[in-house]
Scaffold this active site. Structure first.
Site, short mmCIF file in Angstrom:
data_model
loop_
_atom_site.label_atom_id
_atom_site.label_comp_id
_atom_site.label_asym_id
_atom_site.label_seq_id
_atom_site.Cartn_x
_atom_site.Cartn_y
_atom_site.Cartn_z
N GLY A 391 24.10 42.72 66.68
CA GLY A 391 24.83 43.62 67.55
C GLY A 391 25.18 42.92 68.84
O GLY A 391 26.34 42.66 69.13
N GLU A 428 22.99 44.06 78.21
CA GLU A 428 22.68 42.66 77.91
C GLU A 428 22.54 41.83 79.19
O GLU A 428 21.68 40.94 79.25
CB GLU A 428 23.76 42.06 77.01
CG GLU A 428 23.89 42.75 75.65
CD GLU A 428 22.57 42.80 74.89
OE1 GLU A 428 22.28 43.83 74.27
OE2 GLU A 428 21.83 41.80 74.94
N GLU A 450 13.40 46.28 76.50
CA GLU A 450 14.45 47.20 76.08
C GLU A 450 14.47 48.47 76.93
O GLU A 450 15.53 49.02 77.21
CB GLU A 450 14.28 47.55 74.60
CG GLU A 450 14.41 46.37 73.66
CD GLU A 450 15.75 45.66 73.79
OE1 GLU A 450 16.76 46.31 74.15
OE2 GLU A 450 15.81 44.45 73.53
#
Length: 478
Positions: A391, A428, A450
């Site tokens: 991804g 990101e 995360e």
């Protein structure tokens, strides 16, 4: 509906009937009979202790060479349970640890986590992906060499690091004492495949506080399409030409498919990467900017070798290696950090990278201000790849994405696509601080990376596109 139902239609009942008590008693009797028969069979068929097999013996170290062979002899036996290594002037066959040895519980290679006896300091890695199929093997291959300098943290005569079985070594691994410059004698080099380890036994233990260098001067592996380690991606360009490029995905265990390393997030080191290419219009990209380019003749072919600047201290899973023919949109932050958006040539010509190029510098500036920590690298490039399983991947200095998560085509993309792209970029690039600069020691703490990035992405979008109202989105969805 409530009340009872009467199904008696007034007709007389005929046939044989059993009471509930009789049925239950019969079932109990049958079960007892079956249990009795089973016990009798088990007791009668059980072998006596005198016929029991003897317990296997164990060893506390990888097996030493058992057979000396003439030079240039390669031996394999059975189902790959014997391998041939080279020591001195003779080839010797050494059983694989996982195939023939019953290890003891304190053997260090049994632990799925690396011991803290050796700590990596610096890697020099050279990778040469061949983007034409090898006729002899009908596969694509890559070739490489690497060194790693490490610190002896706890005295040991074992060097344990990761090396996947797909990685094939053309020459012996060598160890050097950095203080004296002398070569350390290697008694054995044995794979322990359950943990994807290379287990090197030296003749004497390392000295605490001293540094050593391991040299793997020639190895190769398949440049597969499995989206792991360094791999190949293929596409047809706007002119119908078929293109093969090399891409990497190191998280979580791809680095060990590419070169021997201490492949855990807590084992950070610095890296110097050199990438080779030999096709017109192709070039190499990695985490850091290039600092040197030279040509080398290899097997009568001229190759361009691009050396990249030394990385900050970082984990192996954040390495990025690319050889491609992509074009890019150029951008820069207020402090001069390069922010290029790379993609297939036709997508850049179609302005599909413009939106990402417009917002990425601002995202970095917003995050640096929010954290009060400057972005530590000279560049923060991003690349869209057609074959990418993750991804998006936050490689330090070169983030990789699926095309749909980075490119915006004004002819077919929606307004929601713009918001999604901005959010993914925010996520990101937040990892450049949470995950890259500060890294969890092990994968069970990845939720920290995360979790922070998933929150901070809304702050990033708010800073560059407040009209998207990301705060209201987070309020509605969390």
């Amino acid at each position: 509906m409530s009340g009872s139902m009467d199904f008696d239609d007034g007709r007389s009942k005929k046939g044989y009937y059993f009471s509930k008590a009789a049925v239950a008693g019969s079932v109990v009797v049958v079960i007892l009979m079956l249990l009795t028969v089973g016990l009798l069979v088990g007791l009668v068929g059980r072998p006596t202790c005198a016929n029991d097999a003897a317990a296997p013996t164990t060893t506390s170290s990888p097996p030493k060479p058992t057979t000396t062979l003439p030079n240039d002899v390669t031996t394999t036996t059975g189902n790959n349970d014997v391998t041939t290594t080279t020591a001195g002037d003779n080839d010797v066959t050494t059983p694989n640890v996982d195939a023939t040895t019953a290890p003891t519980s304190n053997d260090p290679w049994l632990n799925s986590r690396l011991p803290n006896t050796l700590l990596p300091i610096h890697y020099n890695v050279k990778i040469r992906p061949v983007l034409d199929i090898d006729v002899a093997t009908s596969t694509y291959l890559f070739y490489g060499s690497s060194t790693v300098q490490y610190l002896c943290n706890v005295s040991t005569d074992y060097i344990i690091m990761h090396s996947h079985a797909e990685l094939i070594y053309d020459n012996d691994i060598k160890i050097f004492d950095d203080k004296t410059g002398s070569e350390v004698t290697v008694e054995s080099n044995t794979p322990y495949r359950p943990n994807q380890y290379m287990v090197i036994k030296t003749s004497s233990p390392c000295v605490v506080g001293d540094t050593y260098t391991m040299v793997a001067d020639s190895f190769h592996g398949e440049l597969g399409d499995d989206l792991t380690g360094i791999y190949r991606s293929e596409y047809d360009n706007e002119f119908g030409d078929h293109r093969v490029i090399a891409i990497s995905q190191m998280e979580s265990t791809g680095a060990r498919h590419t070169f021997p390393c201490f492949d855990e997030p807590g084992f950070k080191a610095t890296f110097n990467i050199t990438l080779y290419h030999n096709k017109p219009d192709f070039y190499s990209i990695a985490n850091m900017p290039p600092i040197d380019s030279q040509t080398e003749t290899i097997n009568s072919e001229v190759w361009s070798a691009t050396k990249f600047d030394t990385t900050p201290i970082m984990s192996t899973y954040l390495l990025a290696l690319v050889v491609c023919d992509f074009l890019y949109e150029h951008g820069a932050t207020a402090t001069g950090v390069q922010t290029r958006i790379y993609s297939r040539p036709e997508t850049i010509k179609n302005d599909e990278g413009k939106f990402a190029s417009e917002i990425s510098p601002g995202v970095l500036d917003v995050l640096a201000t929010h954290f009060n920590v400057p972005y530590p690298l000279p560049k923060s490039d991003q690349m869209a790849v057609s074959d990418f399983g993750a991804g998006a991947m936050e490689n330090w200095g070169l983030v990789l994405y699926r095309e749909t998560l980075l490119l915006f085509d004004a002819n077919i993309s929606s307004v929601h696509d713009k918001y999604s792209i901005a959010q993914v970029i925010g996520h990101e690039l937040a990892h450049q601080w949470f995950g890259n600069l500060v890294t969890a020691a092990w994968w069970n703490e990845i939720w920290l990376n995360e979790g922070f990035a998933s929150y901070v992405q809304y702050i990033a979008v708010e800073g560059v596109k407040p009209e998207y109202k990301p705060v209201s989105v987070i309020s509605a969805t969390h």
